[in-house]
Design an enzyme around this catalytic site. Structure first.
Site, short mmCIF file in Angstrom:
data_model
loop_
_atom_site.label_atom_id
_atom_site.label_comp_id
_atom_site.label_asym_id
_atom_site.label_seq_id
_atom_site.Cartn_x
_atom_site.Cartn_y
_atom_site.Cartn_z
N HIS A 21 -74.33 57.44 53.00
CA HIS A 21 -74.27 58.63 52.15
C HIS A 21 -73.38 59.72 52.76
O HIS A 21 -73.06 59.70 53.95
CB HIS A 21 -75.67 59.18 51.93
CG HIS A 21 -76.35 59.59 53.21
ND1 HIS A 21 -76.09 60.80 53.83
CD2 HIS A 21 -77.26 58.96 53.98
CE1 HIS A 21 -76.82 60.89 54.93
NE2 HIS A 21 -77.53 59.78 55.05
N ASN A 27 -77.81 66.94 58.41
CA ASN A 27 -76.87 66.25 59.31
C ASN A 27 -76.08 67.27 60.13
O ASN A 27 -75.90 67.11 61.34
CB ASN A 27 -75.86 65.41 58.51
CG ASN A 27 -76.44 64.15 57.90
OD1 ASN A 27 -76.06 63.79 56.79
ND2 ASN A 27 -77.33 63.46 58.60
N GLU A 96 -83.80 55.17 54.43
CA GLU A 96 -83.75 55.32 55.88
C GLU A 96 -85.09 54.94 56.49
O GLU A 96 -86.12 54.87 55.79
CB GLU A 96 -83.40 56.78 56.22
CG GLU A 96 -83.25 57.11 57.69
CD GLU A 96 -82.22 56.23 58.38
OE1 GLU A 96 -82.57 55.06 58.70
OE2 GLU A 96 -81.11 56.71 58.61
#
Length: 237
Positions: A21, A27, A96
């Site tokens: 992604h 992040n 995830e």
């Protein structure tokens, strides 16, 4: 890397284009995501648009699968909007790894805030679960491999795009190469795996981000690399 070549449906393998992604705010700040449902940030949306433009030139894509978490699903929907004719097929098994009690914590603070979970999170033992409902690497591996095997059975001899997460991509590498991948999985990187009818996995491309370099996103690429070098790479996907 050159674009995947055209092939007929009687080929003895299925080709899976596996992509991570786009970037999220978590992040960028080093906050641990796991199953937390974080959407793309503006950089991530630009990355997804560049990826979509690249994949629109790939022939004979038969389906697009995605994790049902927002960051993957939005990336997949961007690809569909550019490529047309598809609907995203959501598969929760492409999520995830569930990271238990460290989810939502800043990496730099996790060891102090939740030491027991952090030790489990950092463990190299593949059977180590994480307190707070977290998965072991083995549990992640088995659900990720099962998902790809189902996709192959449904799309034998075809080309499929799968949008997922760093932990899942590492599990797929482990299946193909019988060892763990130690490098970084960058946002919207392209990885191509061919799976034969007798379940032999072959990696044809890995970690390709040419679509970012070619569309004026070199600064984004440098930012991604710097971000990952500053972190323990396998923990924050």
């Amino acid at each position: 890397m050159s674009q995947p070549t055209s092939f007929s449906l009687d080929q003895p393998y299925t080709e899976i284009i596996v992509v991570r992604h786009g970037e999220t705010a978590w992040n960028a700040t080093g906050r641990i995501q796991g199953h937390m449902d974080v959407e793309l940030n503006e950089v991530g949306r630009q990355q997804a648009a560049s990826l979509a433009e690249r994949l629109s030139r790939v022939p004979e894509i038969s389906a697009i699968y995605s994790s049902d978490l927002k960051r993957a699903l939005e990336t997949a929907e961007t690809i569909v909007a550019t490529c047309g004719k598809f609907e995203v097929i959501k598969d929760p098994d492409l999520r995830e790894r569930h990271l238990g009690d460290v989810q939502g914590l800043l990496f730099r603070e996790a060891a102090k805030v939740c030491p027991q979970a952090y030790r489990a999170f950092s463990s190299r033992r593949t059977d180590q679960v994480i307190p707070g409902g977290g998965e072991s690497l083995d549990q992640l591996y088995h659900r990720a491999i099962s998902s790809l095997q189902r996709i192959c059975q449904k799309h034998t001899g075809k080309r499929v795009v799968v949008v997922t997460h760093g932990g899942v991509i590492r599990a797929l590498y482990r299946r193909a190469c019988s060892r763990r991948f130690r490098g970084s999985i960058l946002n919207t990187s392209v990885n191509i795996i061919q799976i034969s009818g007798d379940d032999v996995w072959t990696i044809k491309a890995w970690g390709d981000i040419d679509h970012l370099n070619q569309t004026g996103h070199s600064i984004l690429v440098l930012g991604l690399v710097k971000h990952h070098l500053l972190l323990v790479l396998f923990l924050l996907e």
